[in-house]
Design a protein around this motif. Structure first.
Motif, PDB file in Angstrom:
ATOM      1  N   GLY A 197       9.865   2.747  22.817  1.00 57.40           N
ATOM      2  CA  GLY A 197      10.239   1.916  21.685  1.00 57.40           C
ATOM      3  C   GLY A 197       9.139   1.821  20.652  1.00 57.40           C
ATOM      4  N   VAL A 198       8.220   2.808  20.610  1.00 51.31           N
ATOM      5  CA  VAL A 198       7.127   2.794  19.646  1.00 51.31           C
ATOM      6  C   VAL A 198       7.585   3.371  18.313  1.00 51.31           C
ATOM      7  CG1 VAL A 198       4.809   3.669  19.136  1.00 51.31           C
ATOM      8  CG2 VAL A 198       5.393   2.944  21.451  1.00 51.31           C
ATOM      9  N   LEU A 199       8.389   4.436  18.369  1.00 50.79           N
ATOM     10  CA  LEU A 199       8.894   5.085  17.170  1.00 50.79           C
ATOM     11  C   LEU A 199      10.411   5.061  17.141  1.00 50.79           C
ATOM     12  CD1 LEU A 199       6.618   8.272  17.015  1.00 50.79           C
ATOM     13  CD2 LEU A 199       6.383   6.167  15.683  1.00 50.79           C
ATOM     14  N   GLY A 200      10.953   5.065  15.938  1.00 50.43           N
ATOM     15  CA  GLY A 200      12.396   5.168  15.748  1.00 50.43           C
ATOM     16  C   GLY A 200      12.660   6.050  14.533  1.00 50.43           C
ATOM     17  N   HIS A 201      13.887   6.037  14.082  1.00 46.50           N
ATOM     18  CA  HIS A 201      14.270   6.888  12.946  1.00 46.50           C
ATOM     19  C   HIS A 201      14.862   6.050  11.812  1.00 46.50           C
ATOM     20  CE1 HIS A 201      14.057   9.992  16.092  1.00 46.50           C
ATOM     21  NE2 HIS A 201      13.912  10.850  15.104  1.00 46.50           N
ATOM     22  N   ARG A 202      14.604   6.505  10.609  1.00 44.95           N
ATOM     23  CA  ARG A 202      15.286   5.972   9.421  1.00 44.95           C
ATOM     24  C   ARG A 202      15.448   7.132   8.445  1.00 44.95           C
ATOM     25  NH1 ARG A 202      17.067   1.444   7.229  1.00 44.95           N
ATOM     26  NH2 ARG A 202      16.271   0.188   8.962  1.00 44.95           N
ATOM     27  N   ASN A 203      16.710   7.360   8.056  1.00 45.11           N
ATOM     28  CA  ASN A 203      17.033   8.485   7.165  1.00 45.11           C
ATOM     29  C   ASN A 203      16.559   9.820   7.733  1.00 45.11           C
ATOM     30  OD1 ASN A 203      18.143   6.681   5.254  1.00 45.11           O
ATOM     31  ND2 ASN A 203      16.124   6.326   4.360  1.00 45.11           N
ATOM     32  N   GLY A 204      16.612   9.932   9.061  1.00 48.11           N
ATOM     33  CA  GLY A 204      16.269  11.183   9.715  1.00 48.11           C
ATOM     34  C   GLY A 204      14.798  11.399   9.968  1.00 48.11           C
ATOM     35  N   LEU A 205      13.930  10.503   9.477  1.00 52.29           N
ATOM     36  CA  LEU A 205      12.483  10.656   9.640  1.00 52.29           C
ATOM     37  C   LEU A 205      11.942   9.628  10.623  1.00 52.29           C
ATOM     38  CD1 LEU A 205      11.445  11.188   5.909  1.00 52.29           C
ATOM     39  CD2 LEU A 205      11.789  12.945   7.671  1.00 52.29           C
TER      40      LEU A 205
END
Length: 256
Positions: free
Chosen positions: A86-94
């Protein structure tokens, strides 16, 4: 390039599980803190998103400067896994810090009963009665025998837009994906979700464990009732201030 002989001291390829096993607590904490703060440049190509973050991490995280680029790339990929830290996720594919991600936004909205990706001036489905009535009304208009009163799950949201001029957001009902919403017992026993392989439906309705369904199937929602669900009273039109601004990378969601 193809090498005729392996490099000296080469011990084989390293998997992401191997990398995770090599990380002690201090290394993992340091990498997680750097990634959670964010600040890497925006990738010009979505396909390069992992490489951009790994290169940035090598520059800003002193404790990892001695690590190979391949190992840092594995850390980034592990940090972005759906079932990962749960450290990184996505927004608009990035890639973005998880608190700024669409995944986090959806999770928070499901807990608070707010819509996701619905503009302030757009109407959306508010209640179970409204959801049942619209679905049953649409499916009863399908021509042919009752067994054909069905709609592909992938087309449900577009149907709400074109037929009822409103958005259907599963987070309003406490779910993070549409399939889970349509298997919620609160939708009623007249609605049955089935997995269809080609033209042959599965023998059992899907109400519990969707993860056990074989891949390559199409989900369809069927209505077994003979009349539309009871009418509902449409909610008043939402004012522009009724919905808060959706979170962005500059306004991350804070989770307890």
């Amino acid at each position: 390039a193809v090498l005729d002989h392996p490099p000296p001291e080469w011990k084989g390829f390293v998997s992401e599980d191997d990398i995770r096993a090599e990380l002690d607590e201090d290394l993992l904490d340091e990498a997680s803190m750097c990634l959670a703060r964010g600040g890497w440049p925006k990738a010009e190509d979505v396909a390069h998103k992992y490489y951009v973050v790994a290169s940035w991490l090598q520059d800003v995280c002193p404790i990892l400067k001695g690590w190979s680029y391949g190992r840092l790339l594995s850390i980034v990929k592990c940090s972005a896994q759906t079932n990962g830290s749960g450290v990184l996720g996505h927004r608009n594919g990035l890639l973005v810090p998880y608190a700024s991600s669409e995944d986090c936004e959806r999770r928070v909205n499901a807990v608070t009963g707010r819509p996701t990706a619905v503009a302030a001036d757009e109407q959306y489905v508010h209640t179970w009665d409204e959801l049942r009535h619209c679905l049953s009304e649409h499916l009863l208009k399908q021509t042919g025998p009752s067994m054909f009163r069905a709609i592909e799950v992938s087309k449900v949201k577009s149907m709400f837009r074109s037929t009822f001029h409103r958005e259907l957001s599963e987070t309003v009902f406490g779910h993070q994906n549409l399939t889970k919403l349509l298997t919620d017992d609160r939708i009623g026993p007249e609605f049955v979700l089935e997995a269809v392989a080609g033209q042959k439906p599965s023998s059992k309705p899907l109400r519990k464990d969707l993860n056990k369904e074989p891949s390559g199937h199409t989900y369809v929602l069927k209505y077994t009732g003979s009349v539309a669900a009871k009418p509902y009273t449409p909610p008043p039109a939402a004012s522009p201030a009724a919905l808060e601004e959706r979170p962005s990378e500059e306004s991350p969601i804070q989770l307890q």
